[in-house]
Design an enzyme around this catalytic site. Structure first.
Site, PDB file in Angstrom:
ATOM      1  N   HIS A   1       0.843  -1.202   0.000  1.00 29.29           N
ATOM      2  CA  HIS A   1       0.000   0.000   0.000  1.00 29.29           C
ATOM      3  C   HIS A   1       0.879   1.253   0.000  1.00 29.29           C
ATOM      4  CE1 HIS A   1      -3.120  -2.584   2.342  1.00 29.29           C
ATOM      5  NE2 HIS A   1      -3.574  -2.448   1.107  1.00 29.29           N
TER       6      HIS A   1
ATOM      7  N   ARG B   1      -2.128  -6.639  -8.146  1.00 24.16           N
ATOM      8  CA  ARG B   1      -0.998  -7.536  -7.883  1.00 24.16           C
ATOM      9  C   ARG B   1      -0.954  -8.684  -8.871  1.00 24.16           C
ATOM     10  NH1 ARG B   1      -2.722  -8.427  -1.831  1.00 24.16           N
ATOM     11  NH2 ARG B   1      -4.586  -8.517  -3.086  1.00 24.16           N
TER      12      ARG B   1
ATOM     13  N   SER C   1      -2.792  -7.611   3.231  1.00 26.11           N
ATOM     14  CA  SER C   1      -3.271  -7.416   4.611  1.00 26.11           C
ATOM     15  C   SER C   1      -3.866  -8.711   5.146  1.00 26.11           C
ATOM     16  CB  SER C   1      -4.359  -6.339   4.668  1.00 26.11           C
ATOM     17  OG  SER C   1      -3.861  -5.112   4.257  1.00 26.11           O
TER      18      SER C   1
END
Ligand code: PNS
Length: 168
Positions: free
Chosen positions: A17, A91, A129
């Site tokens: 991030h 990603r 995350s």
């Protein structure tokens, strides 16, 4: 290039991030990081307040980046901030399916708010995350995945084991 909103749950913010925020800050005049007040996730690792504090701290040296939380629809938040653009990182192909749908719905529903995608730096393509949260559930932190201040916050929560321990 105007104001862009970078939305997410950021539970917790990762180095992936942070790379995206830094790159967006180099392209846009202003980046507003929007942290979703997510009622859906039953057991967040960090409360909204903690996430806001951690992100503000991690972004403190970037002059054109601000951090806010939002509830409700993303397009309403983007409008309220006087922006017309959302940025998201990609990603892998699996991200793309979901992101494409979100971008298309948001554009149609808002009458023109566009989503731009930045490819994740390959160094961070396996960082997420949800993996950080999964390890944290077993008391283990992933020091390479999160900024230093998040690691400290995890230690304060009692997540003390580190995947780096064998190296020391
Ligand atoms: O970091 P995440 O969890 O992948 O971020 C997802 C996020 C916050 C971008 C998405 O869930 C969102 O925008 N939620 C707000 C509600 C909304 O506008 N939903 C419509 C999406 S088509």
């Amino acid at each position: 290039m105007g104001v862009v909103v970078y939305p997410g749950s950021f539970d917790p913010v990762t180095v992936g991030h942070m790379d995206l925020i830094r790159r967006a800050a180099g392209i846009f005049d202003q980046v507003i990081v929007g942290i979703l007040v997510n009622s859906e996730k039953k057991s967040p690792l960090f409360s909204l307040e903690e996430r806001v504090i951690m992100l503000k701290d991690a972004c403190r040296n970037m002059e054109n980046v601000s951090v806010e939380s939002f509830d409700g629809l993303l397009i309403d938040f983007v409008r309220a901030k006087g922006s017309k653009t959302i940025i998201r990182g990609l990603r892998e192909l699996m991200d793309f399916e979901m992101e494409l749908q979100m971008a298309q719905v948001n554009r149609v529903a808002s009458g023109g708010i566009e989503t731009l995608f930045l490819p994740t730096d390959p160094r961070f393509s396996n960082v997420s995350s949800s993996v950080v949260r999964e390890y944290a559930r077993y008391g283990v932190s992933l020091p390479d995945f999160v900024p230093g201040n998040v690691l400290l916050a995890m230690e304060k929560k009692g997540i003390l084991k580190s995947t780096k321990q064998e190296d020391q």
